[in-house]
Design a protein around this motif. Structure first.
Motif, PDB file in Angstrom:
ATOM      1  N   SER A  96      47.996  45.272  43.613  1.00 35.21           N
ATOM      2  CA  SER A  96      48.362  46.574  43.126  1.00 35.21           C
ATOM      3  C   SER A  96      49.636  47.074  43.760  1.00 35.21           C
ATOM      4  CB  SER A  96      47.093  47.425  43.233  1.00 35.21           C
ATOM      5  OG  SER A  96      46.235  47.077  42.477  1.00 35.21           O
ATOM      6  N   THR A 183      45.284  47.036  37.249  1.00 35.16           N
ATOM      7  CA  THR A 183      44.930  45.499  38.198  1.00 35.16           C
ATOM      8  C   THR A 183      43.785  44.657  37.526  1.00 35.16           C
ATOM      9  OG1 THR A 183      45.832  46.814  39.893  1.00 35.16           O
ATOM     10  CG2 THR A 183      44.508  44.789  40.360  1.00 35.16           C
ATOM     11  N   ALA A 209      49.140  42.575  37.783  1.00 34.71           N
ATOM     12  CA  ALA A 209      48.893  44.124  38.113  1.00 34.71           C
ATOM     13  C   ALA A 209      50.347  44.712  37.479  1.00 34.71           C
ATOM     14  CB  ALA A 209      48.704  44.286  39.589  1.00 34.71           C
TER      15      ALA A 209
END
Length: 371
Positions: A96, A183, A209
């Motif tokens: 992320s 994500t 992500a």
């Protein structure tokens, strides 16, 4: 007041695995004989996918020496949900952060972190609390008063719900800057099953992500302005696309009827969102369709009368990354943004995604180029 997608950043795990190498892993894990291995290889070859990314290097090790799965015949004892969620927590934050940093590099601000007012996290492949949202606030050193919302377990269309929420926030607060982070670690949920649904889902999904910066003010360069959203349920497809938590991971139901169900409803669905702005189909210049699978893309093209070239961003993402659930349509939009030129200012983009329910989501965007 309008709101805008100003920047999209993406990220994938380190392990890029060729599609046919994953097929070899699957055949070994399922202990297939030669005949069933040939059938499985055929399924993987026609998927339209050349490679996928995963947080688990095991998929590149068809002959064992695994780190996540047991080094036994049949991978027994098969990993439990708790083990998969432990892996999710280990890998979700770094991935992320990579997507967010990629996004921030494109934001027209000296320190975007201090400009974030709202954070929306999206995932259907893992959850824990305190969760990814709080970990992102801490790792990015966002203001402690950043307002947080999580969109969980809604499947491949979930990014649309996050974008709708961000749109409403920006319209309600002219000073808002919303960071959306999707994500998905789909490959944690490999199911050791010979059921058709599981064979297909094992052949499609990958990890990735994406982070999106949204604001009520466009920035220099290309932005996408929200024009309209539309959502519909197709209850007859409720059992054909589903996502359940089992003892050995999250289990996907993905029947062969999905492309036909989408094909039956997509034309009227597209007309309804266009009607909100009194637009004709020929007013659409660009398409950003979630590549749920090759057959889904082909069904939409046939029904809407568009070409593979019109739909090229979806095919490119499917080929390079597979289906990354909610993340995927954001990769498609990023590919589209990279191809725009100043003369495309004011043109329209129609985007679709589909998921459990059967849920159909659409959004209409307008290209905004700021010199």
């Amino acid at each position: 007041m309008k709101s805008y997608i100003c920047a999209i950043g993406t990220a994938n795990p380190a392990h890029k695995i060729p599609q046919m190498q994953i097929a070899g892993f699957m055949a070994g894990a399922l202990q297939f004989d030669a005949a069933n291995t040939r059938k499985l290889n055929a399924l993987y070859r026609i998927s339209g996918i050349e490679s996928r990314y995963t947080v688990l290097e095991d998929y590149s090790r068809a002959n064992g020496d695994f780190e996540f799965f047991p080094n036994t015949a049949g991978l027994e004892p098969f990993p439990l949900v708790s083990q998969r969620m432990q892996a999710y927590r280990q890998h979700a934050l770094p991935l992320s952060l990579e997507a967010v940093r990629n996004c921030f590099e494109q934001v027209d601000a000296s320190d975007p972190r201090q400009k974030v007012t709202h954070l929306i996290t999206v995932s259907c492949t893992g959850m824990y609390a305190p969760g990814l949202d709080i970990e992102l606030v801490e790792a990015l050193e966002l203001p402690s008063h950043t307002e947080r919302t999580s969109v969980n377990f809604m499947g491949c269309y979930a990014a649309f719900n996050a974008l709708k929420l961000a749109d409403n926030i920006c319209k309600a607060n002219a000073e808002a800057n919303v960071l959306v982070v999707c994500t998905e670690l789909c490959t944690l949920h490999f199911q050791k099953s010979v059921e058709h649904d599981h064979l297909v889902s094992n052949a499609l999904f990958g990890d990735g992500a994406a982070a999106v910066w949204l604001s009520s003010k466009p920035q220099s360069g290309f932005n996408l302005a929200f024009e309209a959203f539309h959502c519909e349920l197709v209850p007859s497809g409720k059992k054909d696309m589903a996502w359940h938590i089992g003892d050995f991971g999250f289990e996907m139901t993905l029947s062969a009827y999905i492309p036909e169900l989408i094909k039956k409803g997509i034309k009227q669905f597209a007309e309804r969102i266009l009607d909100k702005l009194a637009l004709k189909p020929e007013a659409i210049n660009w398409f950003a369709i979630h590549p749920g699978g090759r057959k889904i893309l082909e069904a939409i093209e046939q029904e809407l009368g568009i070409t593979k070239e019109d739909n090229r961003f979806a095919y490119q993402v499917l080929r390079e990354f597979g289906n990354m659930s909610s993340v995927t349509v954001l990769f498609v939009l990023q590919k589209l943004l990279a191809e725009l030129k100043p003369e495309n200012d004011g043109e329209h983009v129609l985007s679709f995604a589909f998921g459990p329910g059967l849920t159909m989501e659409a959004m209409l965007l307008k290209i905004c180029h700021v010199r």
